[in-house]
Design a protein around this motif. Structure first.
Motif, mmCIF file in Angstrom:
data_model
loop_
_atom_site.group_PDB
_atom_site.id
_atom_site.type_symbol
_atom_site.label_atom_id
_atom_site.label_comp_id
_atom_site.label_asym_id
_atom_site.label_seq_id
_atom_site.Cartn_x
_atom_site.Cartn_y
_atom_site.Cartn_z
ATOM 1 N N HIS A 60 1.041 -1.350 -0.256
ATOM 2 C CA HIS A 60 -0.012 -0.138 -0.022
ATOM 3 C C HIS A 60 0.969 1.294 -0.101
ATOM 4 O O HIS A 60 1.935 1.331 0.781
ATOM 5 N N ALA A 61 0.599 2.287 -0.698
ATOM 6 C CA ALA A 61 1.501 3.496 -0.718
ATOM 7 C C ALA A 61 1.360 4.085 0.509
ATOM 8 O O ALA A 61 0.027 4.342 1.207
ATOM 9 N N LYS A 62 2.363 4.550 1.168
ATOM 10 C CA LYS A 62 2.332 5.109 2.344
ATOM 11 C C LYS A 62 2.540 6.832 2.177
ATOM 12 O O LYS A 62 3.108 6.926 1.157
ATOM 13 N N GLU A 63 1.718 7.433 2.972
ATOM 14 C CA GLU A 63 1.910 8.694 3.093
ATOM 15 C C GLU A 63 3.374 9.164 3.631
ATOM 16 O O GLU A 63 3.803 8.229 4.541
ATOM 17 N N GLY A 64 3.955 10.273 3.222
ATOM 18 C CA GLY A 64 5.126 10.684 4.123
ATOM 19 C C GLY A 64 5.175 12.233 3.859
ATOM 20 O O GLY A 64 5.035 13.064 2.964
ATOM 21 N N ALA A 65 5.572 12.911 5.170
ATOM 22 C CA ALA A 65 5.553 14.151 5.381
ATOM 23 C C ALA A 65 4.546 15.297 4.756
ATOM 24 O O ALA A 65 4.606 16.015 4.144
ATOM 25 N N GLY A 66 3.201 14.497 4.977
ATOM 26 C CA GLY A 66 2.015 15.253 4.648
ATOM 27 C C GLY A 66 1.707 15.250 3.090
ATOM 28 O O GLY A 66 1.088 15.857 2.676
ATOM 29 N N VAL A 67 2.502 14.358 2.472
ATOM 30 C CA VAL A 67 2.115 14.233 0.785
ATOM 31 C C VAL A 67 1.259 12.957 0.836
ATOM 32 O O VAL A 67 1.639 11.762 1.511
ATOM 33 N N SER A 68 0.308 13.193 -0.089
ATOM 34 C CA SER A 68 -0.953 12.186 -0.215
ATOM 35 C C SER A 68 0.040 11.170 -1.095
ATOM 36 O O SER A 68 0.919 11.389 -1.954
ATOM 37 N N PRO A 69 -0.413 9.712 -1.035
ATOM 38 C CA PRO A 69 0.265 8.703 -1.783
ATOM 39 C C PRO A 69 0.300 8.863 -3.476
ATOM 40 O O PRO A 69 1.194 8.523 -4.029
ATOM 41 N N PRO A 70 -0.912 9.434 -3.982
ATOM 42 C CA PRO A 70 -0.606 9.547 -5.486
ATOM 43 C C PRO A 70 0.587 10.502 -5.932
ATOM 44 O O PRO A 70 0.923 10.544 -6.959
ATOM 45 N N LEU A 71 0.940 11.329 -5.065
ATOM 46 C CA LEU A 71 2.292 12.122 -5.434
ATOM 47 C C LEU A 71 3.322 11.791 -4.954
ATOM 48 O O LEU A 71 4.375 12.556 -4.912
ATOM 49 N N ILE A 72 3.407 10.378 -4.758
ATOM 50 C CA ILE A 72 4.929 9.810 -4.328
ATOM 51 C C ILE A 72 5.352 8.673 -4.985
ATOM 52 O O ILE A 72 4.632 7.857 -5.315
ATOM 53 N N THR A 73 6.393 8.709 -5.299
ATOM 54 C CA THR A 73 7.128 7.534 -5.961
ATOM 55 C C THR A 73 7.727 6.797 -4.960
ATOM 56 O O THR A 73 8.839 7.406 -4.314
ATOM 57 N N GLN A 74 7.782 5.443 -4.675
ATOM 58 C CA GLN A 74 8.085 4.630 -3.716
ATOM 59 C C GLN A 74 8.929 3.645 -4.317
ATOM 60 O O GLN A 74 8.487 2.748 -5.540
#
Length: 313
Positions: A60-74
């Motif tokens: 599952h995409a995790k949130e990081g530093a207040g950034v929502s999952p769709p805006l994160i590359t993991q």
């Protein structure tokens, strides 16, 4: 000829996205890893050669530093056990109604390249050891959203194009990778998107929204072959590099396999049709060879809770 083999069950359907299947063969462990995306999660499966599923993991995409999952590359370890890096996408000047996403990913040497909604390609430098991954460069060659990225080993040759990127306008950009990536040539589009690309021995294979597959010389952009391969939009291309087989899959429910070769007289790429497989009543969204010799392939579809497998007879 190919025959249907044992399918691999999924916990849910693959999303209706182009290129929505990844396959990683691990010969040392006699395993094959499969990955599909659905919403903000990815499903990873491991299977033995005969298709017996051994393990399944859902990321599952995790949130990081207040950034929502769709805006994160993991980025994870290949088995999905550990997340080693995440990167927040810069929405820049995007309007509130504009989608912000990453699409298209490929590795080239020590670099991993990721396409974005804005047309930029993010280049991440991956160390040989440790998690110290850094964003080393952003490539600007596209004016519309990137759709796919493909690479092939440069084999130590200088001035060799070893990466191609495609976008929603059908434009192809051909690059030479290295500490500083260089744009070698641009191949104009013709009014339809290019959802999938591959690169083989200096030949760019591009699949388009009108069902065509086109083969270009990577270094010059010269068109060698144009195939009316499918009746509807192509959703996936793949290559078996050891034998030069090209796989194409489309929304017309067909998967075709083609044999690529170089003419000894002209040096141009030639194509021979080898096999066609219908996957009835399925919105195909991903297809990949399962081995570098092209002796087996797998297919995913929307609203289909399994990965279909086929092998040569």
């Amino acid at each position: 000829m190919f025959r249907r083999e044992r399918s691999l069950p999924l916990r849910g359907s693959a999303a209706a996205l182009c290129n929505n299947l990844s396959v990683l063969q691990v010969p040392a462990r006699n395993l094959t890893h499969f990955g599909v995306v659905h919403g903000p999660s990815a499903q990873l499966l491991s299977a033995a050669p005969e298709g017996v599923p051994l393990a399944q993991r859902k990321l599952h995409a995790k949130e990081g530093a207040g950034v929502s999952p769709p805006l994160i590359t993991q980025m994870y370890e290949s088995d999905g056990s550990v997340m080693v890096y995440w990167h927040a996408l810069d929405s820049g000047d995007a309007s509130p109604v504009q989608a912000v996403f990453a699409r298209g990913i490929a590795s080239s040497g020590r670099f991993i390249c990721v396409g974005t909604w804005s047309g930029r390609v993010l280049v991440f430098d991956i160390p040989a050891k440790g998690p110290n991954i850094v964003l080393s460069e952003e490539l600007a060659g596209h004016q519309t959203s990137v759709t796919d990225i493909a690479t092939e080993p440069a084999q130590g040759q200088d001035c060799v194009a070893d990466m191609v990127t495609a976008d929603d306008s059908g434009l192809l950009c051909v690059w030479r990778s290295g500490p500083e990536f260089k744009l070698m040539t641009q191949i104009p589009g013709f009014g339809v998107p290019c959802p999938s690309v591959q690169l083989w021995h200096g030949t760019v294979a591009a699949g388009y929204g009108d069902g065509q597959v086109r083969l270009y010389e990577a270094s010059t952009g010269t068109l060698h072959v144009q195939i009316s391969a499918h009746a509807r939009a192509i959703c996936a291309l793949d290559l078996a590099p050891e034998v030069g087989k090209l796989l194409s899959a489309a929304e017309d429910t067909f998967v075709h396999i083609w044999k690529l070769s170089r003419s000894p007289e002209s040096g141009h790429t030639e194509v021979e049709h080898c096999h066609g497989e219908c996957v009835p009543d399925t919105q195909v969204c991903g297809a990949r060879f399962c081995d570098p010799s092209g002796s087996s392939f797998a297919v995913t579809g929307y609203d289909l809770a399994e990965i279909l497998r086929f092998s040569s007879v």
